[in-house]
Write an enzyme that holds these catalytic residues in place. Structure first.
Site, PDB file in Angstrom:
ATOM      1  CB  CYS A 132      -0.954  -0.049   1.189  1.00  0.00           C
ATOM      2  SG  CYS A 132      -2.281   1.175   1.116  1.00  0.00           S
ATOM      3  CG  ASP A 140      -5.653  -1.465  -5.575  1.00  0.00           C
ATOM      4  OD1 ASP A 140      -6.480  -0.704  -5.046  1.00  0.00           O
ATOM      5  OD2 ASP A 140      -4.452  -1.498  -5.229  1.00  0.00           O
ATOM      6  CG  HIS A 188      -5.635  -1.673  -1.796  1.00  0.00           C
ATOM      7  ND1 HIS A 188      -4.528  -1.196  -2.450  1.00  0.00           N
ATOM      8  CD2 HIS A 188      -5.540  -1.228  -0.516  1.00  0.00           C
ATOM      9  CE1 HIS A 188      -3.799  -0.477  -1.612  1.00  0.00           C
ATOM     10  NE2 HIS A 188      -4.383  -0.493  -0.427  1.00  0.00           N
TER      11      HIS A 188
END
Length: 245
Positions: A125, A183, A214
């Site tokens: 991330c 994502d 994600h």
């Protein structure tokens, strides 16, 4: 390998940074991986991920990425309040402060008798972005970046022209970029922008897009894909062994 865990408070240009260290419980020395977390800092899934990598023959350092903005030891919850605070921190800390954090981590690693001089970076991330950003430092030989946010948009605070996408040409090491096609945080167009920058600057990189959402590496949550996570760990281990050894 069995893994031992330590806690270190490392001085940086912007204050003391609590850093969690994982290393094989065997005689070294071993190469180092700087493991950058999500916006929530060192949660239990991040600690487990670091332990997995350390168990394959690496010293893994997990810094508190927003140490200037929180009390030492802060871990944000995976809830709306934690997400809001983490995103607030993300847009409050300039990239230049992350650069000085990386430099402090490299110097710390190279001062330890159980570390070799070889250093790589890894993250998920925003941590994927920070692993990419860390590779701008010439001391970082390899970066494994998982669903890195905010590179494509250049939205994190920085001096003009110092955003991570613009600094891609300064990366000297090798990269692995991993993305989830489902994502929502990095669109197809966003991924294409990063790919084109890497191509145009002739960086050495591997590009992998998988059918995942994600945070597919985060065990214990609904988007977790254990089969893909195992595959990514194995690829990361092989990548770092090849480059750092």
């Amino acid at each position: 390998m069995m893994v031992t865990h330590e806690v270190h408070d490392i001085p940086t240009a912007t204050g003391v940074m609590r850093t969690y260290l994982y290393r094989p419980d065997e005689e070294g020395p071993f190469p180092t991986i700087l493991f950058y977390s999500e916006i929530f800092q060192q949660t239990e899934p991040i600690a487990r991920a670091a332990t997995i990598m350390a168990g394959h023959g690496f010293v893994v350092l997990v810094p508190e990425v927003f140490h200037e903005l929180n009390q030492i030891g802060t871990v944000l919850a995976y809830d709306d309040a934690g997400k809001d605070k983490g995103n607030e921190d993300k847009f409050a800390k300039p990239l230049e402060s992350h650069d000085s954090d990386t430099e402090a981590l490299v110097q710390f690693a190279r001062s330890q008798p159980f570390c070799t001089s070889q250093v790589g970076s890894m993250g998920v991330c925003i941590g994927g972005h920070l692993a990419y950003r860390a590779a701008i430092n010439p001391d970082i030989s390899a970066a494994f970046c998982l669903y890195a946010t905010d590179i494509h948009s250049s939205t994190l605070p920085s001096e003009e022209g110092n955003d991570s996408l613009s600094k891609t040409a300064d990366i000297q090491g090798e990269l692995v970029m991993v993305w989830g096609k489902q994502d929502p945080h990095v669109s197809t167009e966003g991924r294409k922008r990063v790919y084109e920058q890497l191509e145009s600057t002739q960086r050495r990189f591997t590009w992998l897009e998988v059918n995942a959402q994600h945070a597919f590496m985060r065990d214990g949550e609904s988007r977790y894909d254990p089969a893909l996570a195992i595959q990514m760990y194995l690829q990361a281990v092989a990548f770092f062994h090849r480059i750092l050894r």
